[in-house]
Motif scaffolding. Sequence first.
Motif, short mmCIF file in Angstrom:
data_model
loop_
_atom_site.label_atom_id
_atom_site.label_comp_id
_atom_site.label_asym_id
_atom_site.label_seq_id
_atom_site.Cartn_x
_atom_site.Cartn_y
_atom_site.Cartn_z
N VAL A 164 69.99 13.65 66.12
CA VAL A 164 69.21 12.58 66.76
C VAL A 164 68.95 12.90 68.23
O VAL A 164 67.82 12.78 68.72
N PHE A 165 69.98 13.31 68.96
CA PHE A 165 69.80 13.59 70.38
C PHE A 165 68.99 14.87 70.62
O PHE A 165 68.39 15.04 71.67
N ASN A 166 68.97 15.76 69.63
CA ASN A 166 68.18 16.99 69.77
C ASN A 166 66.68 16.73 69.56
O ASN A 166 65.86 17.49 70.07
N MET A 167 66.33 15.70 68.79
CA MET A 167 64.92 15.56 68.44
C MET A 167 64.27 14.28 68.96
O MET A 167 63.04 14.16 68.90
N THR A 168 65.03 13.32 69.48
CA THR A 168 64.42 12.08 69.97
C THR A 168 64.12 12.16 71.47
O THR A 168 64.80 12.86 72.22
N LYS B 297 68.26 14.48 79.48
CA LYS B 297 67.88 14.80 78.09
C LYS B 297 68.14 13.59 77.20
O LYS B 297 69.22 13.01 77.19
N GLY B 298 67.12 13.20 76.44
CA GLY B 298 67.26 12.07 75.55
C GLY B 298 66.91 10.74 76.18
O GLY B 298 66.88 9.72 75.51
N GLY B 299 66.62 10.73 77.48
CA GLY B 299 66.23 9.48 78.13
C GLY B 299 67.41 8.73 78.70
O GLY B 299 68.57 9.00 78.38
N VAL B 300 67.11 7.76 79.55
CA VAL B 300 68.16 6.98 80.22
C VAL B 300 69.00 6.19 79.23
O VAL B 300 70.21 6.06 79.37
N LEU B 301 68.35 5.71 78.14
CA LEU B 301 69.07 4.83 77.21
C LEU B 301 70.12 5.57 76.38
O LEU B 301 70.90 4.94 75.69
N GLY C 222 65.05 4.87 68.12
CA GLY C 222 64.69 6.06 68.89
C GLY C 222 63.23 6.38 68.74
O GLY C 222 62.54 5.85 67.86
N THR C 223 62.73 7.23 69.61
CA THR C 223 61.31 7.62 69.56
C THR C 223 61.20 9.13 69.37
O THR C 223 61.97 9.90 69.95
N ILE C 224 60.25 9.52 68.53
CA ILE C 224 59.89 10.93 68.34
C ILE C 224 58.40 11.05 68.58
O ILE C 224 57.60 10.43 67.87
N ASP C 225 58.05 11.81 69.61
CA ASP C 225 56.64 12.01 69.97
C ASP C 225 55.91 10.68 70.15
O ASP C 225 54.78 10.49 69.72
N GLY C 226 56.61 9.71 70.78
CA GLY C 226 55.98 8.42 71.07
C GLY C 226 56.06 7.41 69.95
O GLY C 226 55.69 6.25 70.14
N ARG C 227 56.52 7.77 68.77
CA ARG C 227 56.63 6.83 67.65
C ARG C 227 58.04 6.27 67.57
O ARG C 227 59.02 7.01 67.70
N ARG C 228 58.16 4.95 67.35
CA ARG C 228 59.47 4.31 67.25
C ARG C 228 59.96 4.35 65.80
O ARG C 228 59.21 4.07 64.87
N ILE D 258 63.94 19.45 61.15
CA ILE D 258 64.04 18.07 60.65
C ILE D 258 62.97 17.20 61.31
O ILE D 258 62.31 16.38 60.65
N LYS D 259 62.79 17.38 62.61
CA LYS D 259 61.78 16.62 63.35
C LYS D 259 60.38 16.86 62.77
O LYS D 259 59.61 15.92 62.54
N ALA D 260 60.05 18.13 62.50
CA ALA D 260 58.74 18.46 61.94
C ALA D 260 58.58 17.84 60.55
O ALA D 260 57.50 17.34 60.21
N ALA D 261 59.65 17.84 59.76
CA ALA D 261 59.59 17.26 58.42
C ALA D 261 59.39 15.74 58.49
O ALA D 261 58.63 15.17 57.69
N ILE D 262 60.06 15.08 59.45
CA ILE D 262 59.89 13.62 59.61
C ILE D 262 58.45 13.30 60.00
O ILE D 262 57.82 12.39 59.43
N ASN D 263 57.91 14.03 60.97
CA ASN D 263 56.53 13.79 61.40
C ASN D 263 55.54 13.98 60.25
O ASN D 263 54.64 13.15 60.05
N GLU D 264 55.71 15.05 59.49
CA GLU D 264 54.79 15.34 58.39
C GLU D 264 54.87 14.27 57.30
O GLU D 264 53.85 13.80 56.79
N THR D 265 56.10 13.87 56.97
CA THR D 265 56.28 12.87 55.91
C THR D 265 55.78 11.50 56.34
O THR D 265 55.14 10.79 55.56
N MET D 266 56.06 11.12 57.58
CA MET D 266 55.62 9.82 58.07
C MET D 266 54.10 9.76 58.22
O MET D 266 53.49 8.71 58.04
N ASP D 267 53.47 10.89 58.56
CA ASP D 267 52.00 10.92 58.59
C ASP D 267 51.42 10.56 57.23
O ASP D 267 50.39 9.88 57.14
#
Length: 594
Positions: A164-168, A72-76, A191-197, A371-380
Amino acid sequence: MASISYSPAAFDETSASDFLRSSSSGVTGIPLKTLGKVRFVVKRRDVIVAAKMRKMKKHEYPWPADPHPNVKGGVLTHLSHFKPLKEKQKPVTLDFEKPLVDLEKKIVDVRKMANETGLDFSDQIISLENKYQQALKELYLHITPIQRVNIARHPNRPTFLDHVFNMTDKFVELHGDRAGYDDPAIVTGIGTIDGRRYMFIGQQKGRNTKENIQRNFGMPTPHGYRKALRMMYYADHHGFPIVTFIDTPGAYADLKSEELGQGEAIAHNLRTMFGLKVPIVSIVIGEGGSGGALAVGCANKLLMLENAVFYVASPEACAAILWKSAKASPKAAEKLRITAPELCKLQICDGIIPEPPGGAHAGATWTSQQIKAAINETMDELTTIDTEELLKHRMHKFRKLGGFQERVPIDPKKEVNMKKKEQTVPRSSKAELEGEIEKLKQQILKAKESSTKPLEVALKNMIEKLKEEAYHEYSEAIRAMGLKDRLEMLREEVSKVNSKDRLMNPVLMDKIEKLKHELNQSLSAAPNYTILKYKLDMLKEVSTAKSLSKAATMKQEVNKKFSEIMGRHEIKDKLEALEAEVQSSGSSSFIDLD
């Protein structure tokens, strides 16, 4: 080993204190004076060096030798020192949540009874759980500002790294400010969320006492702000949008931090953030205190969790300054207007992220997804804006704080809805009111002999005055009985409901009736009840006089109109013909007429 040749005479006139003992050079018992005179002759021999290695704690960083590919969260994520807690956090009940403890205890007792007896109590458990959920919703629907402050400070509230670890998808933490040391109160990383850095920068509190001491209770030093600044420059250079998380009581205000330039570090961050060419989104997840929060909060969009607070001074500090006592903190929290809904009205906050009933700690993963949904919407929205417009957008956001902007006319719609300034109306005494009522009675007597128009104006003015005074007396009585907060919250609920739904909403009508009943029951105990009752009686008397005056005026107008109509020739002729016909019919009364 090395052999040394020396002369015995070199030891003459030397004391024990002149000798140098050196285990590292292999030379023992040689005077310091002699070392400068003797000639070293080194003979080569085979030397064997044996060393015993001390056991060290094995580190798992940068990552284990065989990391699981689906971790969970990737190797890094293994680069972070943040690990899941070995022991579960103890539940903490806030003061205003204590009424729910009894319901929880009942649910536990019924379940225990079901397990011991083997009987089916599922219906009772479901009923109790439904009651608990309903009570929880009702409780969190009407929480006060100081209660929101306590929720924001809850020891089990999710921290920056929890979110961060819950949504990246992947997250790698970056350390150090390259000028001092790595401040653990501020955490930075990519970190990346849905492929975005994104570049994540956040203030990190501890989840227990040990972590809080390590993280300095989320209060950054100048090194923390300079670390954040370094990462901002890094993100700006590589074109990574920046997401900052605010959760601090304030910057660390000790002597050492001031010596290292705490104010300068915060000011530098403020100036730099206004010039960054990448989108910036700030999210207040707990409490945002003073310049310590603003140093990472100069963003294009500022979002807040539902129970987060954002303030220039804590309610306790404000109460100690203004009311000379920290006990006045509930009043200070109300006056400071530090909650998310209030800050949205002032256009400081651009959006509210919902929390589950019970606060973010009641559903950390669900809150992180919001929070993740709010970040995606605002960054769009922000990524579509070009660089120049992005910088102007950030500048105008801070220019229009409070809903006003210099040299810009106010929108007429806003002007209509703006709250009017409360004017303090000088309240008349009982003697003054009696004098005015007596004058009005004299005017009524004179008006019977003359025109009634001046009388109507006088009555209307007196009724308006009495209504206004009665309103202020009611306000004083409500404030004295401690019902002001409930009345304000009920007003807000009523304003949110449409006029059609308001009549159909039994819950809302029930609340209004309960408050009305409680007010009527305790009104007689109010300190100003006597003067309030007198003014209400006067209002009723004057209103009755106005009704009688209006009725008398209407009667006069009807009689006048009737006289005008009956004075016409055609009406007179018809009336005379009708009377003659009645007489010729021979009927003695009206009933006998056909």
